[in-house]
Design a protein around this motif. Sequence first.
Motif, mmCIF file in Angstrom:
data_model
loop_
_atom_site.group_PDB
_atom_site.id
_atom_site.type_symbol
_atom_site.label_atom_id
_atom_site.label_comp_id
_atom_site.label_asym_id
_atom_site.label_seq_id
_atom_site.Cartn_x
_atom_site.Cartn_y
_atom_site.Cartn_z
ATOM 1 N N VAL A 121 -46.279 -46.429 54.457
ATOM 2 C CA VAL A 121 -45.257 -46.196 53.434
ATOM 3 C C VAL A 121 -45.209 -47.388 52.489
ATOM 4 C CG1 VAL A 121 -42.889 -45.478 53.042
ATOM 5 C CG2 VAL A 121 -43.958 -45.076 55.267
ATOM 6 N N LYS A 122 -45.316 -47.153 51.209
ATOM 7 C CA LYS A 122 -45.293 -48.263 50.259
ATOM 8 C C LYS A 122 -43.868 -48.706 49.948
ATOM 9 C CE LYS A 122 -47.077 -50.013 45.909
ATOM 10 N NZ LYS A 122 -47.944 -49.788 44.727
ATOM 11 N N ASN A 123 -43.006 -47.774 49.625
ATOM 12 C CA ASN A 123 -41.607 -48.093 49.290
ATOM 13 C C ASN A 123 -40.680 -47.232 50.151
ATOM 14 O OD1 ASN A 123 -42.103 -49.963 47.029
ATOM 15 N ND2 ASN A 123 -42.947 -48.153 46.009
ATOM 16 N N PRO A 124 -40.440 -47.621 51.402
ATOM 17 C CA PRO A 124 -39.635 -46.795 52.310
ATOM 18 C C PRO A 124 -38.197 -46.642 51.840
ATOM 19 C CG PRO A 124 -40.028 -48.964 53.249
ATOM 20 C CD PRO A 124 -40.890 -48.870 52.031
ATOM 21 N N ASP A 125 -37.627 -45.470 52.081
ATOM 22 C CA ASP A 125 -36.220 -45.234 51.759
ATOM 23 C C ASP A 125 -35.597 -44.395 52.875
ATOM 24 O OD1 ASP A 125 -36.902 -42.532 51.322
ATOM 25 O OD2 ASP A 125 -37.193 -42.839 49.182
ATOM 26 N N GLU A 126 -34.451 -43.802 52.612
ATOM 27 C CA GLU A 126 -33.681 -43.130 53.653
ATOM 28 C C GLU A 126 -34.414 -41.959 54.297
ATOM 29 O OE1 GLU A 126 -30.851 -42.498 56.313
ATOM 30 O OE2 GLU A 126 -30.957 -44.205 54.938
ATOM 31 N N ARG A 127 -35.391 -41.389 53.598
ATOM 32 C CA ARG A 127 -36.101 -40.247 54.170
ATOM 33 C C ARG A 127 -36.858 -40.607 55.444
ATOM 34 N NH1 ARG A 127 -39.278 -38.482 48.940
ATOM 35 N NH2 ARG A 127 -39.140 -40.750 48.669
ATOM 36 N N LEU A 128 -37.183 -41.871 55.594
ATOM 37 C CA LEU A 128 -37.863 -42.281 56.816
ATOM 38 C C LEU A 128 -36.977 -42.071 58.030
ATOM 39 C CD1 LEU A 128 -40.379 -43.396 58.056
ATOM 40 C CD2 LEU A 128 -39.635 -45.708 57.498
ATOM 41 N N ASN A 129 -35.669 -42.265 57.869
ATOM 42 C CA ASN A 129 -34.748 -41.970 58.963
ATOM 43 C C ASN A 129 -34.757 -40.482 59.315
ATOM 44 O OD1 ASN A 129 -33.652 -44.505 59.632
ATOM 45 N ND2 ASN A 129 -32.356 -44.464 57.800
ATOM 46 N N GLU A 130 -34.903 -39.647 58.299
ATOM 47 C CA GLU A 130 -34.965 -38.206 58.555
ATOM 48 C C GLU A 130 -36.204 -37.862 59.379
ATOM 49 O OE1 GLU A 130 -34.458 -35.839 55.019
ATOM 50 O OE2 GLU A 130 -33.297 -37.430 54.061
ATOM 51 N N LEU A 131 -37.303 -38.548 59.094
ATOM 52 C CA LEU A 131 -38.523 -38.324 59.869
ATOM 53 C C LEU A 131 -38.316 -38.734 61.326
ATOM 54 C CD1 LEU A 131 -41.530 -37.567 59.995
ATOM 55 C CD2 LEU A 131 -42.052 -39.939 59.368
ATOM 56 N N LEU A 132 -37.704 -39.895 61.519
ATOM 57 C CA LEU A 132 -37.402 -40.335 62.887
ATOM 58 C C LEU A 132 -36.501 -39.335 63.600
ATOM 59 C CD1 LEU A 132 -36.763 -44.121 62.152
ATOM 60 C CD2 LEU A 132 -38.755 -43.164 63.308
ATOM 61 N N ALA A 133 -35.532 -38.799 62.860
ATOM 62 C CA ALA A 133 -34.598 -37.834 63.446
ATOM 63 C C ALA A 133 -35.295 -36.544 63.839
ATOM 64 C CB ALA A 133 -33.467 -37.546 62.460
ATOM 65 N N GLU A 134 -36.357 -36.195 63.122
ATOM 66 C CA GLU A 134 -37.125 -35.000 63.468
ATOM 67 C C GLU A 134 -37.969 -35.230 64.720
ATOM 68 O OE1 GLU A 134 -37.566 -31.850 62.249
ATOM 69 O OE2 GLU A 134 -35.804 -32.175 60.987
ATOM 70 N N LEU A 135 -38.533 -36.417 64.868
ATOM 71 C CA LEU A 135 -39.492 -36.675 65.936
ATOM 72 C C LEU A 135 -38.877 -37.181 67.237
ATOM 73 C CD1 LEU A 135 -42.337 -38.328 63.810
ATOM 74 C CD2 LEU A 135 -42.361 -36.051 64.840
ATOM 75 N N GLN A 136 -37.798 -37.963 67.145
ATOM 76 C CA GLN A 136 -37.248 -38.571 68.353
ATOM 77 C C GLN A 136 -36.839 -37.550 69.421
ATOM 78 O OE1 GLN A 136 -37.144 -42.003 69.053
ATOM 79 N NE2 GLN A 136 -36.740 -41.149 71.091
ATOM 80 N N PRO A 137 -36.192 -36.425 69.062
ATOM 81 C CA PRO A 137 -35.841 -35.438 70.089
ATOM 82 C C PRO A 137 -37.061 -34.889 70.835
ATOM 83 C CG PRO A 137 -34.594 -35.025 68.087
ATOM 84 C CD PRO A 137 -35.613 -36.058 67.741
#
Length: 390
Positions: A138-154
Amino acid sequence: MKRTLLATALGVALIVSGCGTGAGGTTGTDVGEEDGWKTIKTISGREIIAELKQTVKESPEREKLAAEQVDSEDYKGGLFGDPSPELAEDMAVQAIEGPIALEALGKVYGENGFSEEGVIFFENQRNGAEQSGIWFGVKNPDERLNELLAELQPKVDVGEILAAPIYIFRSAHTEKELNDIQDEVAVALKGMHAKRGSYSLSVDVKSGEIELNHDFLKAEQQKELEEKFPDYTFHFEQDGRLVAEPGDSSIIHPENTFTDIPVNDGGFILSVEAGRIFVAGGNESAIYYSFEEAEKLKVGQRVKVEASGMIMESYPGQGTAKYVEILPDYKPVGAELSESQAFVKAMEKFTAESSGEMDFMVVKEVSFDEKEVKWIFTLDEDRKVEIEDK
C-alpha cells in the motif's frame, strides 16, 4: 500445457488504505508516519504496517484443505516441482489464503480499484522466498485498510485461514504508476530501434525496477534512457548480437563458397519472396522469417538464422530474422551438383510426387552416394528423395 503455480506478480494492483485499529488485527499506530500507519516490523526488507492476529491455536478447516493439496496429483506427480514441505505450503497459501484475501480486497475496494493504491503479489518458498505468502503493498494507506482487516480477521478466528501468510506493507509505488512508466519507456524505445531489433519490457512489481531485454540498444542509448527516467533503476540484458547498423548487411557469407566436407549445421531455404524466407529441415525449425534482404538469398542454401524477438508458435512458426548466415555449399570431390543444386531438384521431385499430406519438404539428413553417383535426402519418417548427380 504444463501448469504452474500462480505467478509471483499478479496483474492487479491494490487500493488499500486505512489507519486506526481494526477488528482484532494489528495496525501500525505506535511508531510514527505522517499518515498514522507506523512500521510494526520488517520482513524481507519490507515495512509491515498492519497484520492479522492468530487468535486460535488450531485451524482444522484450513488443515483439511492443505492436506488436500498434498494428496493431489499435481503435488505427488511433481507438476510444480519435487514434493517438499515448502512446495506444500506454497500450494496451500495459493489455494486457501490467496483466494479469500483477493475476494476480501474486491469487496472492500472494488474489482478495479487496486491499481491506483498499491500492488499485490505472491511469494513462494520453492522460488527462494523466505516464506509462502500473499503480499499487499500500500502506498498511501487510509481507513479502508481497517475494513480489509475486518473482513479477514473473522476468518482467522474460525480457523478458515492463517494470519501469517497475509502480509500488508508500505509500497513505494502503485501498479498504475508502474504501468504508466512502462508505457513511457516503450514510447521512448520506439524512437530508438529504427525499425530493426526487438525488445521485451517489464517493471518489477516488488522493486519497481525496469527490466529491458533487447538486441539494438547501444551504450549511449541505454544512458539516455537512464537520464530520461532518473527515478527508476534499469536492468538491461542484451539478447544475442546487436542488430546490424543501418546500411550494413545482415547476411553473413562464408569464407569459402564450397566445401568438400559434409555440412550438418543449419537448415534449408525452401522459399524466397519479397521480405520473407522460409527455412526448414536440418537442425532449424520450420519457420517463416521476415527479412529485409530476403531477395539476396536463394532456395536450397543451407543457413543458420538468428532470430530477433519471439517466434510465433504456429506450424510453421513465424518470426523475424536478425542475421542469416549462409553456410558453405557441400560439393563432394567429382560431383557435378552441389548440395544446394541437388536440393532444388529434390524439392521439384517431392512436389511432383506429393500426395498433399505434406506441404513442404523437411530434410533431416543429406548424403552423397559415390558408387551410385546420386544424392539422397532423408525426410521425416525416413522417407527418401533420390536425385541423380547431373
